[in-house]
Design a protein around this motif. Structure first.
Motif, PDB file in Angstrom:
ATOM      1  N   ASN A  71       4.990  -3.457  12.564  1.00  0.00           N
ATOM      2  CA  ASN A  71       4.646  -3.095  11.175  1.00  0.00           C
ATOM      3  C   ASN A  71       3.697  -4.134  10.585  1.00  0.00           C
ATOM      4  O   ASN A  71       2.678  -3.778   9.991  1.00  0.00           O
ATOM      5  CB  ASN A  71       5.915  -2.992  10.354  1.00  0.00           C
ATOM      6  CG  ASN A  71       5.656  -2.859   8.861  1.00  0.00           C
ATOM      7  OD1 ASN A  71       6.028  -3.722   8.090  1.00  0.00           O
ATOM      8  ND2 ASN A  71       4.955  -1.797   8.450  1.00  0.00           N
ATOM      9  N   PHE A  87      -5.630  -3.950   7.172  1.00  0.00           N
ATOM     10  CA  PHE A  87      -6.279  -4.551   6.002  1.00  0.00           C
ATOM     11  C   PHE A  87      -7.248  -5.684   6.368  1.00  0.00           C
ATOM     12  O   PHE A  87      -7.658  -6.431   5.490  1.00  0.00           O
ATOM     13  CB  PHE A  87      -5.212  -5.054   5.000  1.00  0.00           C
ATOM     14  CG  PHE A  87      -4.347  -3.915   4.506  1.00  0.00           C
ATOM     15  CD1 PHE A  87      -4.911  -2.945   3.665  1.00  0.00           C
ATOM     16  CD2 PHE A  87      -3.038  -3.791   4.902  1.00  0.00           C
ATOM     17  CE1 PHE A  87      -4.117  -1.896   3.227  1.00  0.00           C
ATOM     18  CE2 PHE A  87      -2.270  -2.744   4.461  1.00  0.00           C
ATOM     19  CZ  PHE A  87      -2.801  -1.775   3.618  1.00  0.00           C
ATOM     20  N   GLY A  90      -6.488  -9.440   1.522  1.00  0.00           N
ATOM     21  CA  GLY A  90      -5.549 -10.223   0.688  1.00  0.00           C
ATOM     22  C   GLY A  90      -4.782  -9.357  -0.314  1.00  0.00           C
ATOM     23  O   GLY A  90      -5.065  -8.160  -0.452  1.00  0.00           O
ATOM     24  N   ILE A  91      -3.862  -9.986  -0.969  1.00  0.00           N
ATOM     25  CA  ILE A  91      -2.996  -9.252  -1.922  1.00  0.00           C
ATOM     26  C   ILE A  91      -3.034  -9.986  -3.256  1.00  0.00           C
ATOM     27  O   ILE A  91      -2.942 -11.208  -3.288  1.00  0.00           O
ATOM     28  CB  ILE A  91      -1.530  -9.218  -1.412  1.00  0.00           C
ATOM     29  CG1 ILE A  91      -1.488  -8.611   0.012  1.00  0.00           C
ATOM     30  CG2 ILE A  91      -0.626  -8.432  -2.361  1.00  0.00           C
ATOM     31  CD1 ILE A  91      -0.218  -8.919   0.752  1.00  0.00           C
ATOM     32  N   LYS A 130       6.344   0.709  -2.711  1.00  0.00           N
ATOM     33  CA  LYS A 130       5.322   0.004  -3.487  1.00  0.00           C
ATOM     34  C   LYS A 130       4.112  -0.240  -2.601  1.00  0.00           C
ATOM     35  O   LYS A 130       4.197  -0.894  -1.556  1.00  0.00           O
ATOM     36  CB  LYS A 130       5.876  -1.344  -3.994  1.00  0.00           C
ATOM     37  CG  LYS A 130       6.758  -1.196  -5.203  1.00  0.00           C
ATOM     38  CD  LYS A 130       5.915  -1.268  -6.470  1.00  0.00           C
ATOM     39  CE  LYS A 130       6.715  -0.864  -7.692  1.00  0.00           C
ATOM     40  NZ  LYS A 130       7.499  -1.964  -8.203  1.00  0.00           N
ATOM     41  N   GLN A 131       3.017   0.282  -3.081  1.00  0.00           N
ATOM     42  CA  GLN A 131       1.761  -0.075  -2.429  1.00  0.00           C
ATOM     43  C   GLN A 131       0.980  -0.848  -3.451  1.00  0.00           C
ATOM     44  O   GLN A 131       1.132  -0.619  -4.645  1.00  0.00           O
ATOM     45  CB  GLN A 131       0.999   1.202  -2.031  1.00  0.00           C
ATOM     46  CG  GLN A 131       1.633   1.854  -0.808  1.00  0.00           C
ATOM     47  CD  GLN A 131       0.976   3.167  -0.465  1.00  0.00           C
ATOM     48  OE1 GLN A 131       0.666   3.962  -1.350  1.00  0.00           O
ATOM     49  NE2 GLN A 131       0.744   3.397   0.815  1.00  0.00           N
ATOM     50  N   GLY A 175      -1.105   4.858   4.235  1.00  0.00           N
ATOM     51  CA  GLY A 175       0.162   4.092   4.169  1.00  0.00           C
ATOM     52  C   GLY A 175       1.168   4.767   3.269  1.00  0.00           C
ATOM     53  O   GLY A 175       0.787   5.469   2.325  1.00  0.00           O
ATOM     54  N   SER A 176       2.458   4.530   3.613  1.00  0.00           N
ATOM     55  CA  SER A 176       3.525   5.162   2.822  1.00  0.00           C
ATOM     56  C   SER A 176       4.211   4.178   1.879  1.00  0.00           C
ATOM     57  O   SER A 176       4.994   4.574   1.035  1.00  0.00           O
ATOM     58  CB  SER A 176       4.574   5.748   3.766  1.00  0.00           C
ATOM     59  OG  SER A 176       5.104   4.708   4.543  1.00  0.00           O
ATOM     60  N   ILE A 209       6.446   2.021   2.749  1.00  0.00           N
ATOM     61  CA  ILE A 209       7.862   1.934   3.093  1.00  0.00           C
ATOM     62  C   ILE A 209       8.099   0.883   4.167  1.00  0.00           C
ATOM     63  O   ILE A 209       9.215   0.375   4.316  1.00  0.00           O
ATOM     64  CB  ILE A 209       8.358   3.343   3.523  1.00  0.00           C
ATOM     65  CG1 ILE A 209       9.858   3.493   3.267  1.00  0.00           C
ATOM     66  CG2 ILE A 209       8.012   3.623   4.963  1.00  0.00           C
ATOM     67  CD1 ILE A 209      10.296   4.939   3.417  1.00  0.00           C
ATOM     68  N   GLY A 210       7.028   0.547   4.896  1.00  0.00           N
ATOM     69  CA  GLY A 210       7.154  -0.330   6.066  1.00  0.00           C
ATOM     70  C   GLY A 210       7.683  -1.712   5.736  1.00  0.00           C
ATOM     71  O   GLY A 210       8.649  -2.174   6.355  1.00  0.00           O
ATOM     72  N   LEU A 211       7.120  -2.401   4.800  1.00  0.00           N
ATOM     73  CA  LEU A 211       7.527  -3.778   4.476  1.00  0.00           C
ATOM     74  C   LEU A 211       8.973  -3.801   3.989  1.00  0.00           C
ATOM     75  O   LEU A 211       9.732  -4.702   4.312  1.00  0.00           O
ATOM     76  CB  LEU A 211       6.600  -4.399   3.424  1.00  0.00           C
ATOM     77  CG  LEU A 211       5.287  -4.986   3.963  1.00  0.00           C
ATOM     78  CD1 LEU A 211       4.444  -5.526   2.806  1.00  0.00           C
ATOM     79  CD2 LEU A 211       5.560  -6.099   4.953  1.00  0.00           C
ATOM     80  N   SER A 212       9.302  -2.796   3.177  1.00  0.00           N
ATOM     81  CA  SER A 212      10.672  -2.737   2.655  1.00  0.00           C
ATOM     82  C   SER A 212      11.663  -2.590   3.799  1.00  0.00           C
ATOM     83  O   SER A 212      12.700  -3.251   3.828  1.00  0.00           O
ATOM     84  CB  SER A 212      10.774  -1.580   1.665  1.00  0.00           C
ATOM     85  OG  SER A 212      12.002  -0.963   1.757  1.00  0.00           O
TER      86      SER A 212
HETATM   87  P1  ADP Z   1       2.052   1.082   4.181  1.00  0.00           P
HETATM   88  O1  ADP Z   1       2.818   2.069   4.962  1.00  0.00           O
HETATM   89  O2  ADP Z   1       1.436   1.592   2.937  1.00  0.00           O
HETATM   90  O3  ADP Z   1       1.295   0.095   4.933  1.00  0.00           O
HETATM   91  P2  ADP Z   1       3.756  -1.222   3.873  1.00  0.00           P
HETATM   92  O4  ADP Z   1       5.111  -1.365   3.235  1.00  0.00           O
HETATM   93  O5  ADP Z   1       3.662  -1.586   5.279  1.00  0.00           O
HETATM   94  O6  ADP Z   1       3.286   0.283   3.593  1.00  0.00           O
HETATM   95  O7  ADP Z   1       2.751  -2.077   3.030  1.00  0.00           O
HETATM   96  C1  ADP Z   1       2.762  -2.031   1.652  1.00  0.00           C
HETATM   97  C2  ADP Z   1       1.440  -2.442   1.062  1.00  0.00           C
HETATM   98  O8  ADP Z   1       1.255  -3.873   1.200  1.00  0.00           O
HETATM   99  C3  ADP Z   1       0.261  -1.869   1.643  1.00  0.00           C
HETATM  100  O9  ADP Z   1      -0.016  -0.585   1.129  1.00  0.00           O
HETATM  101  C4  ADP Z   1      -0.826  -2.883   1.305  1.00  0.00           C
HETATM  102  O10 ADP Z   1      -1.307  -2.602   0.013  1.00  0.00           O
HETATM  103  C5  ADP Z   1      -0.103  -4.199   1.298  1.00  0.00           C
HETATM  104  N1  ADP Z   1      -0.306  -4.931   2.573  1.00  0.00           N
HETATM  105  C6  ADP Z   1       0.595  -5.045   3.570  1.00  0.00           C
HETATM  106  N2  ADP Z   1       0.109  -5.868   4.567  1.00  0.00           N
HETATM  107  C7  ADP Z   1      -1.118  -6.306   4.157  1.00  0.00           C
HETATM  108  C8  ADP Z   1      -2.096  -7.187   4.709  1.00  0.00           C
HETATM  109  N3  ADP Z   1      -1.913  -7.783   5.898  1.00  0.00           N
HETATM  110  N4  ADP Z   1      -3.259  -7.400   3.990  1.00  0.00           N
HETATM  111  C9  ADP Z   1      -3.418  -6.801   2.780  1.00  0.00           C
HETATM  112  N5  ADP Z   1      -2.518  -5.977   2.195  1.00  0.00           N
HETATM  113  C10 ADP Z   1      -1.365  -5.732   2.885  1.00  0.00           C
END
Ligand code: ADP
Length: 903
Positions: free
Chosen positions: A772, A780, A808-809, A822-823, A834-835, A837-840
């Motif tokens: 993930n 990104f 970056g974020i 949350k995106q 993207g959904s 949901i992955g990071l969560s």
């Molecule tokens: P998605 O399925 O949308 O990727 P994630 O939960 O994996 O969902 O990520 C959530 C959001 O975090 C992404 O939509 C993106 O905006 C931000 N993000 C995650 N990883 C990165 C990264 N390496 N660089 C920049 N933004 C990131």
């Protein structure tokens, strides 16, 4: 001289002297004077004449022999004899013959027979003086008036007045005597005061009568009478009269100023005198009063039985009738005044015994009567109280021994309540000694005799609750000392009260405990007195020890949260006005203890509807309030989550629709190819098939993530921990993604401290997590970027870092990216699918390992995701149950995870 001649001579009245010494005395002389020869012989003639005979002629006179002399001599018994005297001198032998010849008819007793009579009677003093003031004769009564020793004949008769009345010479009396002789007038001394001493006085009455012979004063006759008695009597009478007058004045003054009213009336009943009190106190009431028995103005008179007294029986009338009134009480009612009078009435009679006046002596006894009435009322009240009260009442007389120690007591009085309470009969107790009435008294646990004795002898009251083991009951007793040596007891049976006290105590305890548990206290506000009462729990709510201070309105303000102060003040007014009966506000108590209070109030009114009390409760509702806040927060969170979910579903729909549309387009192409017999276009078909597969994987990823999230939420997701070399696990996953990395010409570097770090982990989960993070990094990071994966070991942790130099974020989003759905920004990530949901999901999986994940990023420069896993191994590996084995192999998993990235 011859014999015959001598004998003749001898008979004559002479005294013969030689050399002035008596050598012979003639018989006639002896007869005349009553002396004997012996009385004179050999005595000096001068002395004989002077002392014995008291001759009034001076024989030393030079011309003595010249002629006859007249004078007096005195007999042996002091009788005066008037004589002629002549002297013959026989010079050669120095002899002298003194001849004394009595004057014929000269004797006083013949001359003054009345004097003789008076003299003998001796009732008054009488005397005769010669013209030369020589006392010729005096009776004893006269002599008695003379000072000693002159009060006997021999010391005064024949002597000049000078000799027996001291200070006569040159005195007023001498002058007076001379005057009598000169003027020949009778002289009277009507009251002569003769002081014997300061206290002893005599009063004499005297008259001196000059007696003339041959035209000149020859004698003075003085009589003298003692009138002391008479004078003293007169003086006494005068004194008595003076005293009577003085006393009369005093009595009048006393009567005038007496506090009693004195009214005097004559026999006709006409008032003649009123004293001051009568004038001041009675006349205003007895206006127009002129006659005894007159109707007394507007006043009405009653006797002590409240009978109206008729005019004829008024006190003055009764006195006129002859009655004596003694302590006769009447009551005069005049306008609004009631006056009680005690009347004493007497008659005054004259010598003949007829009524001349009546006296009424009236004493205002209103106060006395009132006090007496009050006393009587009090006594009656006391008696009825004694007999009717529910409290037992008893009197005891203490008996003491010789040393004054109480040894017994006598029961003198008990009331009906005593009998009722104790069940003892008065007939069996009154007059009895305690030791007779209560034979067990000495066995009782209380030393009653000593107790009663102490009260009776010290006078100090004792109040106590006492348990009578004999009666098996509790009594509340007040012992007091009505008079020395006596003890009285007032008591009530409090057995029931004692029992209910215990109940009450239990109830109170229960209440207090309930209050403590509920954090609920009660309070009372006395409106009139402005007093506040708090129960213990209120103090505790505010963080204080119970009852350590008296609460006031100020205290309330002090411990009210400053922000709520205004509204609490308003609420207080509303409570009193009745527009409010409860409120909730914040307090700030001891040590800045803060919390919430719920106050409830109820009003109490008096008969007239005035507010007298506010009573109510205070409850600490801090916990409830916090809970409420949490619930609200949770609700808000739930609503936000719900909103997110809706957004997510919308997003998800889009996410689903896109690959489905792609696949639908490919399927339509396939239909064209099949229907148009264009199967030879194999290259295109393969391309479309790959696209279809890719989109299927995307859908699959979405669905997988959804399933796992749901599992985690429902608590079904279980972790299977095994000891693995985390370095190789991460390295293998990283390197396996190189195909996708190359697509964007991204430099992928894996680095580590050591080759092997064995920790307990679920490899499937670690794969999902790393894939993930890597797919996000690829997603990104722009073309030609880099991704660095690093595994290190630090302070009991294994740290896995995945760092890129992508977009970056933003700083404010760093925390929210781990939250579900949350995106960062639609516009921001629009290029990327993207959904959200992955990071969560990754975070949840890491936390299941006991680790955590965080992110650092600089917008436009890149992001770093850091995973910390506990550097721990497990001793026993176990297989997880209820876990549906994921059958996809790693490549599949990776394809799914990287399905967003199109090859
Ligand atoms: P998605 O399925 O949308 O990727 P994630 O939960 O994996 O969902 O990520 C959530 C959001 O975090 C992404 O939509 C993106 O905006 C931000 N993000 C995650 N990883 C990165 C990264 N390496 N660089 C920049 N933004 C990131």
């Amino acid at each position: 001289m011859d014999e015959i001649g001598y004998n003749m001579f001898k008979n004559r009245s002479y005294i013969l002297t030689r050399n002035e010494k008596v050598i012979d005395v003639g018989d006639a002389f002896l007869e005349l004077t009553g002396y004997t020869q012996q009385d004179f012989l050999y005595k000096n003639m001068f002395e004989v004449c002077k002392e014995q005979l008291r001759l009034t002629i001076d024989i030393c006179d030079a011309d003595i022999s010249a002629r006859d002399k007249e004078g007096f001599i005195f007999t042996k018994t002091f009788e005066a004899r008037e004589i002629y005297m002549f002297i013959e001198e026989i010079k050669n032998i120095n002899e002298k013959i003194y001849y004394f010849v009595e004057k014929p008819d000269s004797r006083l007793e013949y001359k003054f027979q009345y004097v003789e009579q008076i003299s003998l009677d001796n009732s008054c003093g009488i005397c005769i003086y010669s013209e030369d003031l020589i006392l010729l004769k005096a009776n004893q009564a006269f002599l008695n008036y003379l000072e000693e020793p002159y009060n006997i004949k021999e010391n005064s008769i024949g002597l000049n007045i000078n000799r027996f009345i001291k200070g006569f010479e040159g005195d007023y009396h001498e002058e007076k005597m001379r005057e009598i002789i000169k003027k020949r007038e009778v002289y009277r001394i009507s009251q002569y005061e003769h002081k014997k001493s300061e206290t002893c006085k005599f009063y004499w009455e005297s008259s001196i009568i000059p007696i003339l012979e041959n035209g000149r004063v020859k004698y003075l006759i003085q009589n003298i009478t003692d009138i002391t008695e008479r004078i003293l009597n007169r003086k006494r009478i005068e004194e008595q009269n003076r005293l009577i007058k003085e006393q009369k004045e005093q009595v009048e003054a006393i009567i005038e100023n007496m506090s009693d009213a004195v009214i005097i009336f004559d026999k006709a009943g006409k008032y003649t005198n009123f004293n001051k009190t009568a004038r001041e106190d009675y006349l205003p009431i007895l206006s127009n009063l002129s006659c005894a028995g007159d109707k007394i103005g507007k006043a009405e008179c009653y006797d002590m039985d409240w009978n109206l007294i008729p005019e004829e029986d008024m006190p003055s009338r009764r006195v006129i009738r002859g009655e004596k009134l003694l302590g006769y009480r009447i009551c005069i009612k005049y306008e609004k005044t009631t006056m009680y009078i005690e009347v004493n009435g007497v008659q005054i009679y004259d010598k003949e015994g007829s009524f001349t006046a009546g006296v009424l002596c009236c004493q205002n006894v209103t106060e006395k009567v009132k006090i007496k009435n009050k006393l009587r009322e009090r006594e009656e009240k006391y008696k009825s109280l004694f007999n009717k009260m529910n409290l037992g009442h008893s009197y005891y007389k203490i008996i003491t021994d010789e040393s004054g120690q109480p040894i017994d007591y006598i029961i003198t009085e008990i009331n009906p309540a005593y009998e009722k309470i104790t069940g003892n009969n008065s007939a069996k107790l009154i007059g009895k000694k305690a030791t007779e009435a209560f034979p067990n008294i000495k066995k009782s646990s209380v030393d009653w005799i000593a107790l009663f004795g102490k009260v009776a002898l010290t006078g100090e009251p004792i109040s106590m609750e006492v348990y009578s083991d004999i009666m098996d009951r509790w009594y509340n007793v007040n012992y007091y000392c009505p008079k020395k040596g006596y003890t009285a007891a007032i008591f009530s049976d409090i057995t029931l009260i004692k029992e209910s006290e215990k109940d009450l105590e239990r109830i109170q305890k229960r209440l207090i405990e309930a209050h403590e548990l509920a954090h609920l206290g009660d309070w009372e506000f006395d409106v009139a007195k402005n007093n506040i009462y708090w129960s213990d729990e209120i103090y505790r709510i505010y963080g204080f020890e119970p009852q350590t201070f008296v609460p006031t309105k100020k205290t309330l303000s002090k411990y009210t949260h400053p922000e709520d102060l205004e509204c609490v003040k308003q609420a207080e007014e509303d409570l009193i006005n009745g527009t409010l009966d409860s409120m909730e506000y914040r307090y700030m108590g001891a040590n800045s203890k803060m919390g919430w209070i719920s106050l409830k109030a109820k009003k109490s009114f008096d008969k007239n509807g005035n507010l007298i009390f506010l009573r109510g409760t205070i409850q600490d509702i801090t916990e409830r309030k916090l809970l409420e806040e949490e619930i609200i927060k949770a609700k808000e969170e739930a609503e936000a989550a719900n909103k997110l979910k809706s957004e997510y579903i919308a997003n998800m729909s889009h996410e689903l629709r896109t690959p489905i549309n792609v696949m639908l387009g490919a399927i339509q192409l396939f239909e064209l190819y099949v229907n148009g017999d264009m199967l030879s276009n194999k290259g295109n078909m393969v391309k479309h098939l790959a696209s279809m597969k890719q989109n299927c994987l995307r859908i699959l990823r979405l669905v997988n993530n959804l399933i796992d999230t749901t599992k985690i939420d429902a608590g079904f997701m279980q972790i299977e921990l095994k000891n693995h070399n985390i370095v190789s696990v991460v390295e293998e996953i990283t390197l396996s993604t190189s195909e996708f990395v190359k697509l964007k010409n991204i430099e992928l570097v894996f680095d580590c401290d050591s080759e092997e770090i064995i920790i307990a982990c679920d490899v499937d989960m670690i794969e999902r997590i790393i894939l993930n993070l890597l797919s996000n990094a690829v997603k990104f990071t722009k073309v030609n970027g880099y991704i660095h994966v690093n595994v290190t070991r630090k302070e009991g942790k294994v740290i896995i870092s995945i760092k890129d130099n992508g977009i970056g974020i933003p700083q404010d989003k760093l925390n929210t990216i781990f939250e579900r759905y949350k995106q960062v920004n639609k516009s921001f990530t629009r290029e990327q699918e993207g959904s959200g949901i992955g990071l969560s999901l990754s975070k949840s999986l890491i936390e299941m390992h006991g680790g955590n994940i965080s992110a650092k990023s600089i917008l436009g420069e890149g992001s770093e995701f850091i995973i910390e896993l506990p550097d721990k191994k497990i001793a026993f590996e176990y297989r997880k149950e209820n876990y549906v084995e994921n059958n996809h192999n790693f490549i599949e998993k990776m394809n799914v995870e990287f399905s967003d990235i199109y090859k």
